[in-house]
Enzyme design. Sequence first.
Site, PDB file in Angstrom:
ATOM      1  N   VAL A 257       0.816  -1.165   0.189  1.00  0.00           N
ATOM      2  CA  VAL A 257       0.053  -0.104  -0.045  1.00  0.00           C
ATOM      3  C   VAL A 257       1.057   1.284   0.073  1.00  0.00           C
ATOM      4  O   VAL A 257       1.430   1.595   0.750  1.00  0.00           O
ATOM      5  CB  VAL A 257      -0.892  -0.041   1.169  1.00  0.00           C
ATOM      6  N   PRO A 258       1.279   1.846  -1.133  1.00  0.00           N
ATOM      7  CA  PRO A 258       2.284   2.861  -1.299  1.00  0.00           C
ATOM      8  C   PRO A 258       2.225   4.097  -0.597  1.00  0.00           C
ATOM      9  O   PRO A 258       1.733   5.280  -1.155  1.00  0.00           O
ATOM     10  CB  PRO A 258       2.167   3.034  -2.748  1.00  0.00           C
ATOM     11  N   CYS A 259       2.088   4.140   0.745  1.00  0.00           N
ATOM     12  CA  CYS A 259       2.190   5.252   1.373  1.00  0.00           C
ATOM     13  C   CYS A 259       3.180   6.378   1.049  1.00  0.00           C
ATOM     14  O   CYS A 259       3.081   7.658   1.553  1.00  0.00           O
ATOM     15  CB  CYS A 259       1.841   5.048   3.035  1.00  0.00           C
ATOM     16  N   HIS A 260       4.468   5.688   0.685  1.00  0.00           N
ATOM     17  CA  HIS A 260       5.501   6.864   0.380  1.00  0.00           C
ATOM     18  C   HIS A 260       5.069   7.764  -0.940  1.00  0.00           C
ATOM     19  O   HIS A 260       5.776   8.549  -1.291  1.00  0.00           O
ATOM     20  CB  HIS A 260       6.772   5.804  -0.208  1.00  0.00           C
TER      21      HIS A 260
END
Length: 290
Positions: A257-260
């Site tokens: 889950v690409p929170c970056h």
Amino acid sequence: MTIVATLKSDITPDGADYETVRRVIEMITDDYRDQPSLDDIAARLKQAPSQLQKTFTRWAGLSPKAFLQAVTLDHAKRLLRQESMPLLETSIEVGLSGPSRLHDLFVTHEAMSPGEWKARGEGLTIRWGFHGSPFGRALVMVTERGLAGLAFSDEADGRACFEDMACRWPNAEYVEDREATAAYAARIFDPSRWNAEEPLRIVLIGSDFQVRVWEALLRIPMGKAVTYSDIAGQLGQPKASRAVGAAVGRNPLSFVVPCHRALGKGGALTGYHWGLTRKRAMLGWEAGRA
DNA sequence: GGGCCGCGCACAC
DNA sequence: GTGTGCGCGGCCC
């Protein structure tokens, strides 16, 4: 229970490079005042500059210099500007509720019911293991419904990393099982094995609000970024950007889950649960592959 | 219910 | 650039 699993071999050839890369990123960003050259950095790491350059480029797909440009403010602003809002909006129709979600790593997700969330993991068996990854040692946690947790730790601090994750579902039963988690790890970090036919199964365990924020993150394509307030607006609560930030920070599936890809409105990276250096590393690594 | 915290943000100076 | 106050959901009383 032993928490620290020893690593016989990295599952990706990049795994061993991260420690070097991490220190390079750290030096360049921490000591930005006296902008160290590649020669300076190589000297401090006791490596030949040419070899350091090679290691870095193999890992990032980008030279150190290009990498640095890819994680500067200017570049981040550009990522945000280009159609960040349409990205979030159009994808609503593509199907929040439908089974196929894309990241470039295709993912099918399900969320836990509110009851399951309140039970804090009661009745859940979570199998876990540490594996090498392009971003340091990765803690992988799976249930029979799919991937439930992914976290990172530097060097030997696996215990704190495990605790950080395990306290989120304190009533679950934890079983160390590197065999069960290895296949997940191998797939997640190898872009050549990402495909739409066999999406990765993940399960999001969180409050309703958190799950909605994480689903929004899943809609940001590789190499793009959105702001916290973009997400708040998309959820229909335009003033909740800070709450979005808090929820992003609780994302249990780092990287997947690409929170970056969530940035401050001005393009600043603003924060990352597993360290800003790692956020830079992920954004740069993606820039080299996008 | 009350109070505090957090990967934010805008406005002030 | 730094400070400050508003705002929100989550979580612990």
